[in-house]
Design a protein around this motif. Sequence first.
Motif, short mmCIF file in Angstrom:
data_model
loop_
_atom_site.label_atom_id
_atom_site.label_comp_id
_atom_site.label_asym_id
_atom_site.label_seq_id
_atom_site.Cartn_x
_atom_site.Cartn_y
_atom_site.Cartn_z
N ILE A 11 7.29 3.59 17.24
CA ILE A 11 6.11 3.56 18.41
C ILE A 11 5.89 1.77 17.92
CG2 ILE A 11 3.39 3.17 18.68
CD1 ILE A 11 3.42 6.24 18.01
N ASN A 12 6.16 0.80 18.80
CA ASN A 12 6.05 -0.60 18.81
C ASN A 12 4.23 -0.68 18.63
OD1 ASN A 12 6.10 -3.13 19.96
ND2 ASN A 12 7.49 -3.23 19.13
N TRP A 13 4.22 -1.93 17.58
CA TRP A 13 2.93 -2.67 17.16
C TRP A 13 2.24 -2.51 18.57
CZ3 TRP A 13 7.72 -4.16 15.15
CH2 TRP A 13 8.12 -5.81 15.85
N ASP A 14 2.99 -3.03 19.84
CA ASP A 14 2.44 -3.45 21.23
C ASP A 14 1.52 -1.61 21.63
OD1 ASP A 14 2.93 -5.92 21.74
OD2 ASP A 14 3.74 -6.33 22.81
N GLU A 15 2.34 -1.32 21.54
CA GLU A 15 1.97 0.46 21.72
C GLU A 15 0.60 0.66 21.25
OE1 GLU A 15 4.61 3.81 23.65
OE2 GLU A 15 6.17 2.15 21.57
N PHE A 16 0.19 0.20 19.94
CA PHE A 16 -0.81 1.03 18.88
C PHE A 16 -2.07 -0.13 19.67
CE2 PHE A 16 2.65 2.68 15.45
CZ PHE A 16 1.56 3.13 15.66
N TRP A 17 -1.90 -1.68 19.66
CA TRP A 17 -3.07 -2.45 20.09
C TRP A 17 -3.53 -1.94 21.59
CZ3 TRP A 17 -6.48 -5.35 19.22
CH2 TRP A 17 -6.30 -6.71 19.80
N PHE A 18 -2.03 -1.41 22.43
CA PHE A 18 -2.61 -0.85 23.45
C PHE A 18 -3.31 0.24 23.33
CE2 PHE A 18 -1.57 1.29 27.43
CZ PHE A 18 -1.32 0.75 28.76
N TYR A 19 -3.02 1.19 22.61
CA TYR A 19 -4.09 3.14 22.64
C TYR A 19 -5.30 2.30 22.10
CZ TYR A 19 -5.93 7.42 21.34
OH TYR A 19 -6.44 7.71 20.35
N SER A 20 -5.06 0.81 21.02
CA SER A 20 -6.39 0.15 20.51
C SER A 20 -7.95 0.48 21.50
CB SER A 20 -6.38 -0.45 19.51
OG SER A 20 -6.10 -1.46 19.50
N GLN A 21 -7.19 -0.33 22.65
CA GLN A 21 -7.51 -0.82 23.72
C GLN A 21 -8.54 0.20 24.20
OE1 GLN A 21 -5.09 -3.30 25.78
NE2 GLN A 21 -6.66 -4.78 25.60
N VAL A 22 -7.72 1.53 24.97
CA VAL A 22 -8.54 2.24 24.91
C VAL A 22 -9.26 3.22 23.92
CG1 VAL A 22 -7.78 5.20 26.07
CG2 VAL A 22 -6.47 3.45 26.49
N GLU A 23 -9.15 3.15 22.77
CA GLU A 23 -10.29 4.34 22.35
C GLU A 23 -11.66 3.06 22.14
OE1 GLU A 23 -10.42 6.84 19.76
OE2 GLU A 23 -8.95 7.42 19.55
N THR A 24 -11.51 1.55 22.24
CA THR A 24 -12.56 0.47 22.11
C THR A 24 -13.25 1.23 23.77
OG1 THR A 24 -11.59 -0.79 21.29
CG2 THR A 24 -13.05 -1.45 22.54
N ALA A 25 -12.83 0.94 24.47
CA ALA A 25 -13.23 1.52 25.81
C ALA A 25 -14.06 3.13 25.74
CB ALA A 25 -12.76 2.08 27.38
N ALA A 26 -13.64 3.86 24.55
CA ALA A 26 -14.03 4.90 24.66
C ALA A 26 -15.67 5.13 24.15
CB ALA A 26 -12.82 6.12 23.99
N ARG A 27 -15.22 4.44 22.90
CA ARG A 27 -16.38 4.26 22.24
C ARG A 27 -17.62 3.06 22.64
NH1 ARG A 27 -12.46 2.83 17.99
NH2 ARG A 27 -13.25 0.57 18.25
N GLY A 28 -17.36 2.65 24.28
CA GLY A 28 -18.32 1.51 24.71
C GLY A 28 -18.38 0.10 24.74
N GLU A 29 -17.46 -0.01 23.75
CA GLU A 29 -17.52 -1.71 23.01
C GLU A 29 -16.85 -2.24 24.33
OE1 GLU A 29 -15.78 -0.86 18.97
OE2 GLU A 29 -17.02 0.27 18.14
N PHE A 30 -17.22 -3.87 24.19
CA PHE A 30 -17.17 -4.72 25.20
C PHE A 30 -14.87 -4.89 25.05
CE2 PHE A 30 -15.18 -9.37 25.67
CZ PHE A 30 -15.98 -9.93 27.07
#
Length: 558
Positions: free
Chosen positions: A48-67
Amino acid sequence: MNANAVSADMRASRPASAAPSSVSLVWIYALLAVLAAMHLSMVLGRSINWDEFWFYSQVETAARGEFLRPLQTIHTRFFYWWLPAMPGTEVTHILIARFFMLACLVVTSVGIFLAAETFSDKRTALLSVAAFLCAGYVLQHGTSFRVDPIVTAFLATGFAIAARTRLTLPSILALGAVIGIAAMVTIKFVLWAPAFAGIALWRWQDEEWDWHYPLRWIAAGTVAIGVFGLLYAWHGMDIAGEAASEEAAATLSRSSGKMFGLLANPNYPLVLKGLATALPLAIAAALVPWHALKMNAPWTRKVALIGIWFPVLTPIYYYNAYPYFYSFILPPVAVACAFSIPAMVRRYGQLTFAGIILLSALAVWIVDPRGVTAKQQHLVETVHEIVPEPVNYFDCCGMIGSYPKSNHFLTSWGIEAYMAEDRPVLLETMREVPVPLLIDNKSWFQPAFGSEEKTGIHPEDAAAIGDTFIHYWGQVYLAGRELSPGETLEWDVLVPGTYTVRGEIAIEGDTYSNGDLIALDRGNAVLRNTGQTSATLVWGKNPHIAETVPPEKIWTAF
């Protein structure tokens, strides 16, 4: 007896077990099946590339309802409601999401086939797809969990619609819709503009220069703008209008400022590697301009073909042409290769050309590092064991996506932006919110712990981090302090919370023994080691002590 009868007799007399002829499509289908198996193995085995972790972290951010900024994050709407709820860690979730990216790659391949078949035949179109799929960077990154496979699937679909239809009303609506969605996925969709201009010019001539045809493209563009506007309004509806506009403008400014510039690509060695690992496609692409010049057709056809082929030159003027970029930009080039591949097949034979494609893919697939994903899984699982509940943390790329990352994304762009601010951003963050966890997964924070390497970290940030965090396990650091026997120090507590004593420590005159818990507030605290051995004050309620060997080399180089 006529020729057809003779041919029929020969087929009838051929043994049932005879292999297909060298020009049979069976060999191409077999080649595509092997390439598909290689891509499937990359879904599960490629690190897994670091970009993929970042991409997934955006998904989790959206799931938490954050900006989230309104541009280039629409993908989170598809994943956030189901992917974080899947069993397993962030690594597991990314591997699951890669199957969706594999589906996007299939859509892209179908789009290449449909468009290429417009200019050639079924055999050539299939070989164009195979040449694309065998390219080294496509094989390695074509199913990565990024925006690239998603936007490419939409654009390839639109390209096929433009190539195969007369743009009647349903086609206009479909073409406009996929382009509008692509624009919301990423603004770099504009890099396909020469290819779309080329196919539009080609098809306009097919329409005998009917003046209605350009109007259909204008209508499709209007639909695209409308779809983009609706999606932007829907996706940004939770953001105040002014804030959304400011953030969108900032995104456009940051991206456009780094997108273009003649000879601006700092990654030319990677470009050369890409050429060397995609020789069948590279050679076919190199022959396209020659074919365009020699083809017996009006100059408008030649210009149209060069437009379709033109994206191959993107690395000359596109700054961010990293390996994952090529699976996005090469599909129209593969379509253009439908003009040069027939000459290569006539010269060397179908089996030879297919064999070269296979060997090219195998050369990349065989040497691609295995086992790195298991190391990443080990690190992520251990972090969850040490810190089982979500906390703010610093790292390079949002590796623990289910926890809120509190610092910038440490790409070259991110580091440049951080350095341009010329202020202790991390210290300011630590003064605003507790950040008890640091994962130094790209060694960027090492100057804070004594390294003389220049990583760009602000001196005040390095001092604050070095004073706040202690090494805990592998690349994991926790807030705390270590004291040698008899040592007394005054500690600026930047991370309030519960701490565990390991050893014998007096805090503000009160003595605590091994295993005791103490709540510390922000501000200075006087610590003294009252024992005869080293003592540690570590954040958390008896955080898990990992006994496994920390993994090394958790990334695979491009």
